[in-house]
Design an enzyme around this catalytic site. Structure first.
Site, PDB file in Angstrom:
ATOM      1  N   LEU A   1       0.937  -1.108  -0.048  1.00 57.53           N
ATOM      2  CA  LEU A   1      -0.117  -0.069   0.011  1.00 57.53           C
ATOM      3  C   LEU A   1       0.721   1.369   0.030  1.00 57.53           C
ATOM      4  CD1 LEU A   1      -2.825  -0.947   2.520  1.00 57.53           C
ATOM      5  CD2 LEU A   1      -3.033  -0.910   0.093  1.00 57.53           C
ATOM      6  N   ALA A   2       0.112   2.400  -0.084  1.00 56.62           N
ATOM      7  CA  ALA A   2       1.206   3.475  -0.144  1.00 56.62           C
ATOM      8  C   ALA A   2       1.878   3.705   0.964  1.00 56.62           C
ATOM      9  CB  ALA A   2       0.095   4.717  -0.206  1.00 56.62           C
ATOM     10  N   GLU A   3       1.277   3.484   2.097  1.00 59.52           N
ATOM     11  CA  GLU A   3       1.922   3.693   3.428  1.00 59.52           C
ATOM     12  C   GLU A   3       1.932   2.556   4.415  1.00 59.52           C
ATOM     13  OE1 GLU A   3       4.375   5.910   3.884  1.00 59.52           O
ATOM     14  OE2 GLU A   3       3.907   7.505   2.256  1.00 59.52           O
ATOM     15  N   THR A   4       2.629   2.068   5.203  1.00 55.06           N
ATOM     16  CA  THR A   4       2.583   1.241   6.343  1.00 55.06           C
ATOM     17  C   THR A   4       3.101   1.998   7.389  1.00 55.06           C
ATOM     18  OG1 THR A   4       2.760  -0.645   5.072  1.00 55.06           O
ATOM     19  CG2 THR A   4       3.372  -0.764   7.465  1.00 55.06           C
TER      20      THR A   4
END
Length: 263
Positions: free
Chosen positions: A44-47
């Site tokens: 995903l775009a951010e973790t």
């Protein structure tokens, strides 16, 4: 080793809209390389990873490709998880981060980010390269942590079909495309292929630059913004001196255990 995680759609009050983020509440930090591998696995775009320190929480953000200095939607998601899953007391959570002290406050049903405003400066020399990379006529370009491209109207923002290979060659972590909105004060999209994000659905961090720009241009301190990606998301924005306030909804969509056998 097993690690519990939660997936939250930030800047949305319904599932499958806004921007999804993974949140890990850790007892202690994992190895940096392992956190990067975990972020790559989720893709995903951010973790976001959070650890409780004596005075406040510490937050770090990873794209599938790299650690980043600031992320809005994953901070919103992390605060949502701490408040609603782990019963963090009070109305304000403070995070230590690579971008300094960040606060998230419960304001009614929404969560409000308190982030540093970011300055930008005009750079007309980039107009040609940015227009070519985005495939649209760009009226003005500004440089800061991100490259900001101003276009004529919302239809141009929505119709933008960038050449991502060319976008990746431009300065900054990514390119923000923005214009006045039809039903919102301003709209935007964000492309960051150089850090593993072709297009981010809704990006709180870019509003650290967008809010000061549009506040000055529109002569308003409070504004409604919309990030016009396929998923889309609404942000309630306010300029407060050298800080920006960015409020939005969030909703939990998944929780699970990551199994790290042999790690």
């Amino acid at each position: 080793m097993q690690l519990e995680y939660h997936q939250v759609d930030a800047f949305s009050d319904r599932p499958f809209a806004g921007n999804p983020a993974i949140v890990y509440r850790l007892d202690q930090w994992l190895d940096d390389a392992l956190m990067q591998q975990i972020a790559g696995e989720h893709n995903l775009a951010e973790t976001a990873f959070v650890v409780k320190e004596p005075e406040r929480w510490h937050i770090r953000w990873f794209t599938p490709a790299t650690e980043v200095p600031l992320c809005g939607h994953a901070t919103l998601a992390a605060a949502y998880v701490l408040f609603n899953i782990y019963a963090e007391p009070g109305e304000v959570i403070e995070f230590h981060s690579l971008s300094g002290l960040l606060r998230v406050t419960r304001v009614g049903q929404r969560l409000e980010l308190d982030f540093p405003a970011q300055s930008i400066r005009p750079d007309e020399q980039l107009l040609g390269a940015v227009s070519a990379a985005l495939g649209v006529a760009v009226e003005a370009t500004f440089v800061g942590p991100e490259l900001l491209a101003v276009v004529a109207d919302e239809a141009t923002v929505r119709g933008c079909l960038p050449n991502l290979a060319e976008v990746a060659k431009l300065p900054g972590m990514g390119v923000i495309v923005t214009a006045p909105g039809q039903q919102h004060d301003f709209v935007s999209r964000y492309f960051a292929p150089s850090i593993g994000i072709d297009e981010d659905p809704v990006t709180g961090a870019i509003h650290c630059s967008l809010i000061p720009y549009w506040s000055q241009r529109l002569a308003k301190l409070e504004m409604r913004a919309f990030q016009a990606s396929a998923r889309g998301g609404e942000l309630h924005c306010r300029l407060a001196g050298d800080r920006v306030k960015i409020a939005g909804d969030a909703i939990l969509v998944a929780k699970a255990m990551l199994l790290l056998e042999g790690v």
